[in-house]
Write an enzyme that holds these catalytic residues in place. Structure first.
Site, PDB file in Angstrom:
ATOM      1  N   LYS A  22       8.352  -1.346   5.642  1.00 21.34           N
ATOM      2  CA  LYS A  22       6.752  -0.947   5.841  1.00 21.34           C
ATOM      3  C   LYS A  22       6.763  -0.585   4.223  1.00 21.34           C
ATOM      4  CE  LYS A  22       5.228   3.281   7.192  1.00 21.34           C
ATOM      5  NZ  LYS A  22       4.966   3.542   6.538  1.00 21.34           N
ATOM      6  N   ASN A  23       6.845   0.278   3.686  1.00 17.47           N
ATOM      7  CA  ASN A  23       6.363   0.806   2.103  1.00 17.47           C
ATOM      8  C   ASN A  23       5.799   0.284   1.149  1.00 17.47           C
ATOM      9  OD1 ASN A  23       5.775   3.217   3.770  1.00 17.47           O
ATOM     10  ND2 ASN A  23       7.264   3.808   3.154  1.00 17.47           N
ATOM     11  N   CYS A 116      -2.230  14.998   6.687  1.00 14.42           N
ATOM     12  CA  CYS A 116      -1.671  14.978   8.052  1.00 14.42           C
ATOM     13  C   CYS A 116      -0.509  15.974   8.051  1.00 14.42           C
ATOM     14  CB  CYS A 116      -0.420  13.707   7.655  1.00 14.42           C
ATOM     15  SG  CYS A 116       0.407  13.181   6.155  1.00 14.42           S
ATOM     16  N   ARG A 121      -2.355  16.301   1.131  1.00  7.45           N
ATOM     17  CA  ARG A 121      -1.906  14.510   0.605  1.00  7.45           C
ATOM     18  C   ARG A 121      -3.187  14.648  -0.178  1.00  7.45           C
ATOM     19  NH1 ARG A 121       1.146  10.790   4.635  1.00  7.45           N
ATOM     20  NH2 ARG A 121       1.725   9.824   2.518  1.00  7.45           N
ATOM     21  N   ASP A 307      11.472  10.714   3.265  1.00  5.62           N
ATOM     22  CA  ASP A 307      11.464  10.209   4.738  1.00  5.62           C
ATOM     23  C   ASP A 307      12.541  10.014   4.931  1.00  5.62           C
ATOM     24  OD1 ASP A 307       9.143   7.467   3.213  1.00  5.62           O
ATOM     25  OD2 ASP A 307       8.844   9.262   3.501  1.00  5.62           O
ATOM     26  N   ARG A 399       4.782   3.350  14.872  1.00  2.00           N
ATOM     27  CA  ARG A 399       4.178   3.411  13.559  1.00  2.00           C
ATOM     28  C   ARG A 399       5.236   2.572  12.481  1.00  2.00           C
ATOM     29  NH1 ARG A 399      -0.450   7.140  11.408  1.00  2.00           N
ATOM     30  NH2 ARG A 399      -0.069   6.175   9.167  1.00  2.00           N
TER      31      ARG A 399
HETATM   32  C1  EPZ Z   1       4.229   6.609  -0.087  1.00  2.00           C
HETATM   33  O1  EPZ Z   1       3.124   8.254   0.146  1.00  2.00           O
HETATM   34  C2  EPZ Z   1       4.858   7.110   1.135  1.00  2.00           C
HETATM   35  N1  EPZ Z   1       4.458   5.658   1.994  1.00  2.00           N
HETATM   36  C3  EPZ Z   1       5.236   8.008   1.206  1.00  2.00           C
HETATM   37  O2  EPZ Z   1       6.155   7.544   2.948  1.00  2.00           O
HETATM   38  C4  EPZ Z   1       6.241   8.667   1.090  1.00  2.00           C
HETATM   39  O3  EPZ Z   1       7.089   9.823   1.915  1.00  2.00           O
HETATM   40  C5  EPZ Z   1       5.847   9.309   0.030  1.00  2.00           C
HETATM   41  O4  EPZ Z   1       5.123   7.972  -0.859  1.00  2.00           O
HETATM   42  C6  EPZ Z   1       6.806   9.497  -1.190  1.00  2.00           C
HETATM   43  O5  EPZ Z   1       7.582   8.714  -1.805  1.00  2.00           O
HETATM   44  C7  EPZ Z   1       3.748   4.984   1.931  1.00  2.00           C
HETATM   45  O6  EPZ Z   1       4.312   4.255   0.811  1.00  2.00           O
HETATM   46  C8  EPZ Z   1       3.273   4.009   2.406  1.00  2.00           C
HETATM   47  P1  EPZ Z   1       2.671  10.259  -2.844  1.00  2.00           P
HETATM   48  P2  EPZ Z   1       2.663   8.702  -1.038  1.00  2.00           P
HETATM   49  O7  EPZ Z   1       1.382   9.630  -4.132  1.00  2.00           O
HETATM   50  O8  EPZ Z   1       1.915   7.340  -1.934  1.00  2.00           O
HETATM   51  C9  EPZ Z   1       1.450  14.260  -4.153  1.00  2.00           C
HETATM   52  C10 EPZ Z   1       6.409   7.313   5.259  1.00  2.00           C
HETATM   53  O9  EPZ Z   1       6.780   7.333   6.383  1.00  2.00           O
HETATM   54  N2  EPZ Z   1       0.205  14.010  -4.551  1.00  2.00           N
HETATM   55  O10 EPZ Z   1       4.232   9.893  -3.483  1.00  2.00           O
HETATM   56  O11 EPZ Z   1       1.277   9.184  -0.677  1.00  2.00           O
HETATM   57  C11 EPZ Z   1       1.366  14.569  -2.599  1.00  2.00           C
HETATM   58  O12 EPZ Z   1       0.138  14.996  -1.947  1.00  2.00           O
HETATM   59  C12 EPZ Z   1       5.934   7.768   4.204  1.00  2.00           C
HETATM   60  O13 EPZ Z   1       7.083   5.936   6.127  1.00  2.00           O
HETATM   61  C13 EPZ Z   1      -1.061  14.372  -4.714  1.00  2.00           C
HETATM   62  O14 EPZ Z   1      -0.583  15.621  -5.134  1.00  2.00           O
HETATM   63  O15 EPZ Z   1       3.567   9.715  -1.533  1.00  2.00           O
HETATM   64  C14 EPZ Z   1       2.913  14.976  -2.336  1.00  2.00           C
HETATM   65  O16 EPZ Z   1       3.012  15.672  -2.344  1.00  2.00           O
HETATM   66  C15 EPZ Z   1       5.283   9.029   4.927  1.00  2.00           C
HETATM   67  N3  EPZ Z   1      -1.931  13.511  -5.850  1.00  2.00           N
HETATM   68  C16 EPZ Z   1       3.978  13.793  -3.594  1.00  2.00           C
HETATM   69  O17 EPZ Z   1       2.307  14.054  -4.697  1.00  2.00           O
HETATM   70  C17 EPZ Z   1      -1.561  11.935  -5.641  1.00  2.00           C
HETATM   71  O18 EPZ Z   1      -3.308  11.943  -5.666  1.00  2.00           O
HETATM   72  C18 EPZ Z   1       3.733  12.312  -3.216  1.00  2.00           C
HETATM   73  O19 EPZ Z   1       2.837  11.902  -2.988  1.00  2.00           O
HETATM   74  C19 EPZ Z   1      -1.289  11.668  -4.807  1.00  2.00           C
HETATM   75  C20 EPZ Z   1      -0.217  12.860  -4.160  1.00  2.00           C
END
Ligand code: EPZ
Length: 418
Positions: A22-23, A116, A121, A307, A399
Site C-alpha cells: 500500500k505504502n 488522525c 501529523r 507500522d 484500508r
Molecule cells: C508514512 O506516513 C506511512 N504512510 C505511514 O504508514 C508510516 O507510519 C509513516 O510513513 C512512518 O513510517 C504512507 O506511506 C501512506 P512521516 P507519513 O512523514 O509519510 C512527523 C500505515 O499504517 N512529521 O514519516 O505521514 C509526523 O508527525 C501508515 O500504513 C512532521 O512532523 O509519515 C510523524 O510523527 C500509518 N512533519 C513522523 O514525522 C511533517 O511534515 C513520521 O511521519 C511530516 C511528518
C-alpha cells in the site's frame, strides 16, 4: 461500521502470498502525474486507500483503469490543481499529489490533511522542502496553496526523515532540471521503489535507501511500466499472526531484507524463521516460547518499523515475561493497549511507552479498531484468545489489508465478517 468475528485458538498453517505494498503504491500512483503518457502498474493492492487515490487522480483529470492487480493511469488530461477536500480528509496520503501537481501544473492546492488517531501529523517538512525548491507556499486558514512556474533545484535538509516529505520532494524535484539534494531523507524500501519508478520515467535518482538522495530532474519525463514491491507490513502482520497462534506457514512474495527489525526479535523468543530465500519467509512457532523480557522501540528504517509496533505488542502478550514497547515515531500510537485490556491483557501504557505482562491468557471480547495497524493488532490478539471476539471498524482495517478474513481463513483461522 462492519465487524470481524473471530473464534480464537486455531493455529495458522499453510502458504500465503503477500500483496503489493500500500505504502509504495500510493506515492507511485501520485508520481504518475509526472509522466507524459500512460503508465502501467502491476501488483497494485485492492484497498480502500488505493480507491481514494484513484478518485484523487480522476478528480484532477487523469484517467485510471484497473484490471485485477494491474492499473493504467493516463495523466494527459490533468488540468486541475485542487485536491478535493473530502478526499484529503478521508486519506492523508492524498498529500502525495501536491509535489507532482506543482511540477506538472505549477500549482497545487489542498485543505490541510487532518491529524488522525496516531498523531497530529503536520506537513511542515513538506512545505519547507517546497519553499527550498523556489515555490511560493501559502499555508493558512486550513488550506495550503503551493505555486511556482520556474522551480529551481535546491538542497533540502529534513529535520526528521519523514517518509511522505521525502517522497513528495523527490517527485517535485524529478521535473526540475538540475540536481536537488535531500539530506536526512527517509530510507524505507518504499522510497527505493518510488526512486526506481522515477528513474524509469527518465529522472536520475542517486542514493535512494540512504539518508542522502540526489535527484537530477528533467523538464519532461516519459512513461513506464512498474511492479509494486511486496507489502512488508502486511508480511509482518501475517508472520506475527502465525507466531502468535503456534502455527507454521510460508509467506511468498515476501522480501525478508525489508523487515530487518523483526526476524531477530522472533528468534529471541524461540520462533524459527527461515530467511535464506530472497523472496520467501518460512515461520515455525515453538511449542514453548522462550520466556525473555523484550524491549523494543520504533524508529525510522532500518529501525523497528512503527507500522508493525501494534501487531508486535499483541504478539508479546503470548510471551511470558515483562516487556517494554516504546513508540518514538508517532505521539499517540498505543491506543490498542486500551482495547487489548478489554481482552484481559495486562498492559500499562501512556502515549509513548507500554509495559506488557505477557504469558497470560486472553479472552474474547468486543473491541474497536482505533486505527489501521491497531486494528490488525486486535485481529492477532483475537486469534490467540479463548472464545469469540467481535472487532468493530472492519473498514478501518481493510484500508490496509486486502481480503484479510479470506486469507486468514485459508490459513486455518476461524474468522468471518458482518
Ligand atoms: C508514512 O506516513 C506511512 N504512510 C505511514 O504508514 C508510516 O507510519 C509513516 O510513513 C512512518 O513510517 C504512507 O506511506 C501512506 P512521516 P507519513 O512523514 O509519510 C512527523 C500505515 O499504517 N512529521 O514519516 O505521514 C509526523 O508527525 C501508515 O500504513 C512532521 O512532523 O509519515 C510523524 O510523527 C500509518 N512533519 C513522523 O514525522 C511533517 O511534515 C513520521 O511521519 C511530516 C511528518
Amino acid at each position: 461500521m462492519g465487524e470481524f468475528v473471530v473464534r480464537g485458538g486455531r493455529r495458522l498453517e499453510g502458504t500465503v502470498r503477500v500483496n503489493g505494498a500500500k505504502n509504495a503504491a500510493l506515492p507511485i500512483m501520485a508520481a504518475s502525474i509526472l509522466a507524459q503518457g500512460p503508465v502501467v502498474l502491476h501488483d497494485v493492492p485492492d484497498l480502500r486507500d488505493v480507491a481514494v487515490m484513484t478518485d484523487v487522480l480522476k478528480a484532477v483529470g487523469a484517467t485510471v483503469k484497473r484490471s485485477g492487480a494491474d492499473m493504467t493511469i493516463d495523466p494527459r488530461g490533468i488540468n486541475q490543481h485542487v485536491v478535493p477536500a473530502h478526499l484529503m480528509q478521508e486519506m492523508r496520503a492524498s498529500i502525495f499529489v501536491m509535489g507532482p501537481l506543482l511540477a506538472r501544473l505549477g500549482r497545487a492546492e489542498a485543505v490541510q490533511p487532518g491529524g488522525c488517531a496516531i498523531g497530529d501529523r503536520p506537513i511542515d517538512l513538506h512545505l519547507y522542502g517546497f519553499r527550498a525548491l523556489g515555490a511560493d507556499v501559502q499555508d493558512g486558514g486550513g488550506r495550503t496553496v503551493i505555486a511556482g512556474k520556474n522551480l529551481s533545484p535546491g538542497e533540502i535538509h529534513l529535520a526528521f526523515p519523514s517518509v511522505g516529505a521525502t517522497e513528495n520532494l523527490m517527485m517535485a524535484a524529478s521535473r526540475i532540471p538540475g540536481e536537488t539534494r535531500i539530506r536526512n531523507a527517509a530510507m524505507e524500501p518504499e522510497i527505493v521503489d518510488l526512486a526506481q519508478f522515477l528513474e524509469k520515467l527518465g529522472a536520475v535518482v542517486r542514493g535512494a535507501g540512504t539518508s542522502d538522495i540526489r535527484i537530477v530532474g528533467q523538464e519532461w519525463l516519459g512513461t513506464c511500466e512498474h511492479t509494486i514491491i511486496p507489502d512488508r507490513i502486511e508480511a509482518a502482520t501475517l508472520a506475527l499472526g502465525v507466531a502468535a497462534t503456534g502455527g507454521h506457514a510460508v509467506l511468498e512474495n515476501c522480501l525478508p531484507d525489508h523487515l530487518p527489525g523483526l526476524w531477530g526479535r522472533l528468534r529471541d523468543v524461540g520462533v524459527r524463521v527461515a530467511t535464506e530465500d530472497a523472496e520467501r519467509v518460512e515461520i515455525w512457532a515453538p511449542a514453548q516460547y522462550r520466556p525473555a523480557p523484550v524491549s523494543v522501540h520504533t524508529s525510522p528504517y532500518p529501525g523497528f518499523a512503527t507500522d508493525m509496533q501494534p501487531q508486535f505488542l499483541a504478539f508479546l502478550l503470548k510471551i511470558p515475561g515483562v516487556h517494554v514497547v516504546s513508540e518514538r515515531v508517532f505521539e499517540n500510537r498505543l491506543g490498542h493497549s486500551r482495547e487489548l485490556r478489554r481482552m484481559g491483557a495486562q498492559i500499562v501504557a501512556d502515549q509513548r511507552v507500554a509495559l506488557i505482562y505477557g504469558g497470560r491468557p486472553l479472552v474474547g471480547s468486543v473491541v474497536a479498531a482505533p486505527d489501521l495497524r491497531a486494528g490488525a493488532a486486535l485481529v492477532i490478539a483475537a486469534l490467540m484468545a479463548e472464545g469469540e471476539t467481535i472487532i468493530k471498524g472492519r473498514e478501518i482495517i481493510e484500508r490496509g489489508y486486502q481480503q484479510l478474513a479470506e486469507r486468514l481463513s485459508l490459513l486455518g483461522a476461524d474468522i468471518g465478517v458482518r
